[in-house]
Design a protein around this motif. Structure first.
Motif, PDB file in Angstrom:
ATOM      1  N   SER A  68       0.846  -1.191   0.000  1.00  0.00           N
ATOM      2  CA  SER A  68       0.000   0.000   0.000  1.00  0.00           C
ATOM      3  C   SER A  68       0.881   1.239   0.000  1.00  0.00           C
ATOM      4  CB  SER A  68      -0.898   0.002   1.246  1.00  0.00           C
ATOM      5  OG  SER A  68      -1.313   1.292   1.600  1.00  0.00           O
ATOM      6  N   GLU A  69       0.525   2.241  -0.811  1.00  0.00           N
ATOM      7  CA  GLU A  69       1.309   3.471  -0.874  1.00  0.00           C
ATOM      8  C   GLU A  69       1.366   4.143   0.491  1.00  0.00           C
ATOM      9  OE1 GLU A  69       1.350   7.772  -3.235  1.00  0.00           O
ATOM     10  OE2 GLU A  69       0.227   6.075  -4.059  1.00  0.00           O
ATOM     11  N   LYS A  70       0.240   4.136   1.198  1.00  0.00           N
ATOM     12  CA  LYS A  70       0.223   4.761   2.521  1.00  0.00           C
ATOM     13  C   LYS A  70       1.082   3.972   3.510  1.00  0.00           C
ATOM     14  CE  LYS A  70      -4.219   7.165   2.172  1.00  0.00           C
ATOM     15  NZ  LYS A  70      -5.572   7.348   2.759  1.00  0.00           N
ATOM     16  N   ASP A  73       4.588   4.906   2.841  1.00  0.00           N
ATOM     17  CA  ASP A  73       4.824   6.254   3.372  1.00  0.00           C
ATOM     18  C   ASP A  73       5.098   6.210   4.870  1.00  0.00           C
ATOM     19  OD1 ASP A  73       4.605   7.534   0.944  1.00  0.00           O
ATOM     20  OD2 ASP A  73       2.473   8.045   1.199  1.00  0.00           O
ATOM     21  N   LEU A  74       4.346   5.370   5.581  1.00  0.00           N
ATOM     22  CA  LEU A  74       4.562   5.244   7.022  1.00  0.00           C
ATOM     23  C   LEU A  74       5.942   4.673   7.317  1.00  0.00           C
ATOM     24  CD1 LEU A  74       1.065   3.879   8.131  1.00  0.00           C
ATOM     25  CD2 LEU A  74       2.006   6.147   8.613  1.00  0.00           C
ATOM     26  N   GLU A 374      -8.480   5.660   9.987  1.00  0.00           N
ATOM     27  CA  GLU A 374      -8.503   5.867   8.532  1.00  0.00           C
ATOM     28  C   GLU A 374      -7.463   4.981   7.843  1.00  0.00           C
ATOM     29  OE1 GLU A 374      -7.643   9.449   5.308  1.00  0.00           O
ATOM     30  OE2 GLU A 374      -8.146   9.954   7.388  1.00  0.00           O
ATOM     31  N   LEU A 375      -6.272   4.923   8.410  1.00  0.00           N
ATOM     32  CA  LEU A 375      -5.207   4.099   7.839  1.00  0.00           C
ATOM     33  C   LEU A 375      -5.589   2.615   7.876  1.00  0.00           C
ATOM     34  CD1 LEU A 375      -2.113   5.878   9.381  1.00  0.00           C
ATOM     35  CD2 LEU A 375      -2.622   5.692   6.930  1.00  0.00           C
ATOM     36  N   ALA A 378      -8.077   1.904   5.220  1.00  0.00           N
ATOM     37  CA  ALA A 378      -7.473   1.908   3.866  1.00  0.00           C
ATOM     38  C   ALA A 378      -6.582   0.699   3.636  1.00  0.00           C
ATOM     39  CB  ALA A 378      -6.666   3.186   3.675  1.00  0.00           C
ATOM     40  N   ALA A 380      -3.697   0.153   5.106  1.00  0.00           N
ATOM     41  CA  ALA A 380      -2.277   0.486   5.210  1.00  0.00           C
ATOM     42  C   ALA A 380      -1.640  -0.138   6.448  1.00  0.00           C
ATOM     43  CB  ALA A 380      -2.105   1.993   5.257  1.00  0.00           C
TER      44      ALA A 380
END
Length: 382
Positions: A68-70, A73-74, A374-375, A378, A380
């Motif tokens: 996952s892109e998110k 990012d984390l 939210e994460l 999604a 993530a």
């Protein structure tokens, strides 16, 4: 926090074997190691950690979906605040995830980027699968493990995975962290088990260079070729170890084994006599139990120790006195080593399940409860 690495933060991308071993060593000595686990709950194809998992002790765990892109990012966010990272994927995997050295070092120039592989980041074998047995074979070590006339015998996975791999990476991490502390920049560590195993064979390579070590397996001083450096069965089917190399230690062996009057034992360094002398020693040691030989030879200069199983070792008086084993999470585990007199490491905390600390770590990164929800929605995080 205790330990000489207190104040150091390491991000560990979860894997198996030597990577977690490196993470354990760093955590044992005070580093805060945050393990990035898979969001599906597995670590490197294995089952989730539990409290008896020695290699996973002493860390916190955040479970991210790196597809996952998110999630990626984390991971970048975590690495941007860390002193070092360790990863054990095949070459190119971290780059494809967008987490390669170029990306992370551009964001955090002081980052120490530790890479653990079997074959190394370069070379004809770099992309091939392998395990400890293969790495030590290619490095020239496996050939020398075994008795004369028998096939090579792998010493479990101590040499490649842990000695030449995880421990070498831990040394590399601390060395590079010291370089940063002295004003240098971060850098990439290419820790290959083949390279590390070759280094571990340095003394043997040197002996071979000097003509005192043969490529013939089981024919040398330290590989069971010599009668004075071997294991022997006792009357009760157990074993003892003898390492009476030096003349004074060999003399003590002869004295305590009742062999002072046997002139054949004067030929300690005569290789042509080794086989015959080993047979005589075997007969002598089969005459008493292991405990009886312990009563005779322990605390002497024979260079002697009983051969203990993992069940027996924690109960031996020497190990109990030194606290070599400690109870963690309801099971006995080796205590952190080595020991420091000024920055003594504490008993590590037991391993936690994958993702145990996800929300707590995200809060520290500045995410609130709504952001975590939210994460999670999604996909993530776990």
């Amino acid at each position: 926090m205790a330990g000489p690495l207190s104040g150091i933060t390491i991000v560990e991308f979860a894997g198996i074997g030597p990577g977690p071993f490196c993470g354990m060593m760093l955590a044992d000595h005070g580093a805060e190691v945050i393990r990035i686990d898979r969001a599906d709950g597995r670590r490197g194809g294995t089952t989730p950690a539990n409290t008896k998992d020695v290699l996973a002790r002493g860390r916190r765990s955040i479970a991210l979906n790196l597809k996952s892109e998110k999630g990626v990012d984390l991971a970048r966010n975590l690495c941007g605040k860390a002193d070092g990272i360790i990863e054990g994927f095949r070459p190119g995997v971290m780059e494809r995830l967008g987490l390669g050295p170029e990306v992370l070092l551009a964001h955090n120039p002081k980052l120490v980027y530790g890479r653990m592989t079997g074959w190394g980041q370069t070379g004809p074998y770099a992309q091939a699968a392998g395990h400890d047995i293969n790495y030590i074979a290619l490095a020239g070590a496996l050939h020398h493990f075994g008795r004369a006339g028998e096939k090579p015998t792998p010493p479990i996975n101590m040499v490649g995975d842990f000695g030449g791999g995880g421990m070498m990476l831990a040394f590399g991490m601390v060395s590079a962290l010291l370089h940063v502390a002295n004003g240098g920049e971060g850098q990439v560590i290419d820790a290959a088990m083949t390279d590390g195993t070759a280094v571990l064979m340095g003394m043997i390579q040197g002996m071979r260079n000097m003509g005192v070590w043969s490529d013939e397996r089981g024919a040398n001083m330290l590989d069971t070729g010599a009668h004075y450096y071997d294991t022997y069965e006792t009357a009760d089917g157990k074993y003892i170890s003898i390492g009476s190399i030096e003349p004074q230690f060999y003399a003590e062996l002869r004295r305590l084994a009742g062999l002072e009057e046997d002139a054949e034992f004067d030929r300690q360094m005569d290789r042509s006599a080794w086989s015959s002398l080993a047979g005589k020693l075997a007969d002598v040691f089969r005459g008493k139990t292991r405990d009886e030989w312990c009563a005779i030879m322990e605390h002497s200069d024979v260079c002697f120790a009983p051969v203990l199983s993992l069940a027996e070792a924690p109960e031996h008086p020497h190990n109990k006195t030194r606290g070599t084993f400690v109870e963690i999470g309801g099971s006995l585990q080796p205590a952190p080593a080595p020991r420091f007199d000024q920055t003594q490491s504490v008993v590590p905390k037991p391993a936690v399940e994958s993702g145990h600390d996800t929300d707590a770590i995200l809060y520290e990164l500045g995410f609130d409860a709504d952001a975590c929800t939210e994460l999670r929605g999604a996909g993530a995080i776990a």
